[in-house]
Design an enzyme around this catalytic site. Structure first.
Site, PDB file in Angstrom:
ATOM      1  N   SER A  13       0.816  -1.232   0.000  1.00  0.00           N
ATOM      2  CA  SER A  13       0.000   0.000   0.000  1.00  0.00           C
ATOM      3  C   SER A  13       0.845   1.277   0.000  1.00  0.00           C
ATOM      4  CB  SER A  13      -0.968  -0.025   1.193  1.00  0.00           C
ATOM      5  OG  SER A  13      -0.337  -0.482   2.359  1.00  0.00           O
ATOM      6  N   THR A  14       2.087   1.182  -0.486  1.00  0.00           N
ATOM      7  CA  THR A  14       2.930   2.386  -0.538  1.00  0.00           C
ATOM      8  C   THR A  14       2.701   3.185  -1.814  1.00  0.00           C
ATOM      9  OG1 THR A  14       4.699   1.079  -1.522  1.00  0.00           O
ATOM     10  CG2 THR A  14       4.764   1.382   0.873  1.00  0.00           C
ATOM     11  N   ARG A  15       2.018   2.603  -2.768  1.00  0.00           N
ATOM     12  CA  ARG A  15       1.751   3.303  -4.042  1.00  0.00           C
ATOM     13  C   ARG A  15       0.614   2.600  -4.777  1.00  0.00           C
ATOM     14  NH1 ARG A  15       7.093   0.497  -6.306  1.00  0.00           N
ATOM     15  NH2 ARG A  15       6.073  -1.188  -7.414  1.00  0.00           N
ATOM     16  N   SER A 140      -6.704 -10.689 -11.185  1.00  0.00           N
ATOM     17  CA  SER A 140      -6.456  -9.898 -12.402  1.00  0.00           C
ATOM     18  C   SER A 140      -7.250 -10.530 -13.533  1.00  0.00           C
ATOM     19  CB  SER A 140      -4.971  -9.918 -12.750  1.00  0.00           C
ATOM     20  OG  SER A 140      -4.778  -9.447 -14.067  1.00  0.00           O
ATOM     21  N   TYR A 153       2.343 -14.714 -14.253  1.00  0.00           N
ATOM     22  CA  TYR A 153       1.403 -13.792 -13.585  1.00  0.00           C
ATOM     23  C   TYR A 153      -0.035 -14.339 -13.660  1.00  0.00           C
ATOM     24  CZ  TYR A 153      -0.828  -9.249 -12.571  1.00  0.00           C
ATOM     25  OH  TYR A 153      -1.577  -8.227 -12.025  1.00  0.00           O
ATOM     26  N   ALA A 155      -1.015 -17.412 -14.089  1.00  0.00           N
ATOM     27  CA  ALA A 155      -1.147 -18.612 -13.246  1.00  0.00           C
ATOM     28  C   ALA A 155      -1.279 -18.218 -11.781  1.00  0.00           C
ATOM     29  CB  ALA A 155       0.065 -19.520 -13.440  1.00  0.00           C
ATOM     30  N   SER A 156      -0.509 -17.209 -11.354  1.00  0.00           N
ATOM     31  CA  SER A 156      -0.585 -16.784  -9.946  1.00  0.00           C
ATOM     32  C   SER A 156      -1.962 -16.202  -9.635  1.00  0.00           C
ATOM     33  CB  SER A 156       0.513 -15.762  -9.619  1.00  0.00           C
ATOM     34  OG  SER A 156       0.252 -14.494 -10.209  1.00  0.00           O
ATOM     35  N   LYS A 157      -2.506 -15.424 -10.569  1.00  0.00           N
ATOM     36  CA  LYS A 157      -3.793 -14.768 -10.315  1.00  0.00           C
ATOM     37  C   LYS A 157      -4.965 -15.760 -10.438  1.00  0.00           C
ATOM     38  CE  LYS A 157      -2.157 -10.643  -9.443  1.00  0.00           C
ATOM     39  NZ  LYS A 157      -2.210 -10.086  -8.086  1.00  0.00           N
ATOM     40  N   ILE A 186      -4.923  -0.830 -15.186  1.00  0.00           N
ATOM     41  CA  ILE A 186      -5.088   0.296 -14.266  1.00  0.00           C
ATOM     42  C   ILE A 186      -3.811   1.145 -14.312  1.00  0.00           C
ATOM     43  CG2 ILE A 186      -5.645   0.926 -11.872  1.00  0.00           C
ATOM     44  CD1 ILE A 186      -7.792  -0.883 -13.230  1.00  0.00           C
TER      45      ILE A 186
END
Ligand code: NAD
Length: 243
Positions: A13-15, A140, A153, A155-157, A186
């Site tokens: 949550s830093t950006r 995603s 990516y 596969a992870s999502k 986004i």
């Protein structure tokens, strides 16, 4: 759930999307735990506190189980029970499958999927005792439809989707909800690397003809946190990309 006075832990949550969510939850009166791999700046903590809420920063790598567990403990020690967990931290390392090394595949899985497990399991134990809790995972559209150059990516999502539905089923009888958000494209650092040509192509492909804003995702997270009768769902926020 009434968010005023509740404690919300948002990983990454830093950006970008995570920071937009931190501000949106703070605007609702929720106290915030900020997290990122690097040290969280005092300026950022003050920016969130200016919403009139409490805010702490816990830096740590979610892909490391003991670090994740420790952050959950620290958050609880400093703020009390955590009511909402947003598993937002994520990374990509795009390349065509034929060029992808084992470490390119595993490192993305380790953050996006194993990191989600690492944060959720220790906190779920506490939420079960609280008989209350909201878990929101960041999936995603790539995990729903696949995307060229994103075998790791996607596969992870896709894994995050299966994880979400399973946690929802295991925790529902304890009053805990677990949902996922599947963003399209986004505007954040993650998509900043795309060329103007690719961004134009995306705008032409997306029915709503624009990239999404982090705030579009943040508002969806608020909606999910406030609705105790929605669980096990994946909400696409993608300008109509997957309709
Ligand atoms: P970003 O790259 O702008 O920010 C990622 C954040 O995660 C940063 O705060 C970073 O410090 C943190 N992070 C990364 N690895 C970490 C780790 N191991 N431990 C702790 N923190 C870590 O990304 P973003 O675009 O804001 O994306 C946020 C989430 O939304 C990610 O899960 C991403 O996969 C997902 N998402 C983004 C898009 C997009 O178009 N931007 C689309 C679909 C899904």
């Amino acid at each position: 759930m009434e968010l005023q006075g509740k404690n919300v832990f948002i990983t990454g949550s830093t950006r970008g999307i995570g920071l937009a969510m931190a501000k949106a939850f703070a605007q609702q009166g929720a106290n915030i735990v900020l997290n990122g791999r690097k040290e969280i700046s005092e300026e950022l903590i003050t920016e969130i506190k200016n919403f009139g809420v409490n805010c702490i920063g816990l830096s740590g790598d979610i892909s490391d189980f003991s670090s994740a567990k420790q952050m959950i403990e620290q958050a609880q020690e400093q703020l009390g029970d955590i009511h909402v967990l947003v598993n937002n931290a994520g990374m990509n390392n795009d390349k065509l499958l034929l060029r992808m090394k084992e470490e390119d595949f595993e490192s993305v899985l380790k953050v996006n999927l194993t990191g989600t497990f690492n944060m959720t399991q220790p906190l779920l134990k506490k939420m079960l005792k609280q008989k209350q809790g909201v878990i929101i995972n960041m999936a995603s559209v790539s995990g729903l439809t696949g995307n060229v150059g994103q075998a790791n990516y996607a596969a992870s999502k896709a894994g995050v989707v299966g994880f979400t539905k399973t946690v929802a089923k295991e925790a529902a009888s304890h009053g805990i909800t677990c949902n996922a958000i599947a963003p399209g494209f986004i505007t954040t650092d993650m998509t900043d690397v795309l060329s103007d040509k690719v961004k134009t192509q995306i705008n032409e492909t997306v029915p709503l003809q624009r990239l999404g804003n982090p705030e579009d995702i943040a508002q969806t997270a608020i909606f999910l946190a406030q609705n105790p009768y929605i669980t096990g769902q994946v909400i696409s926020v993608d300008g109509g990309l997957t309709m």
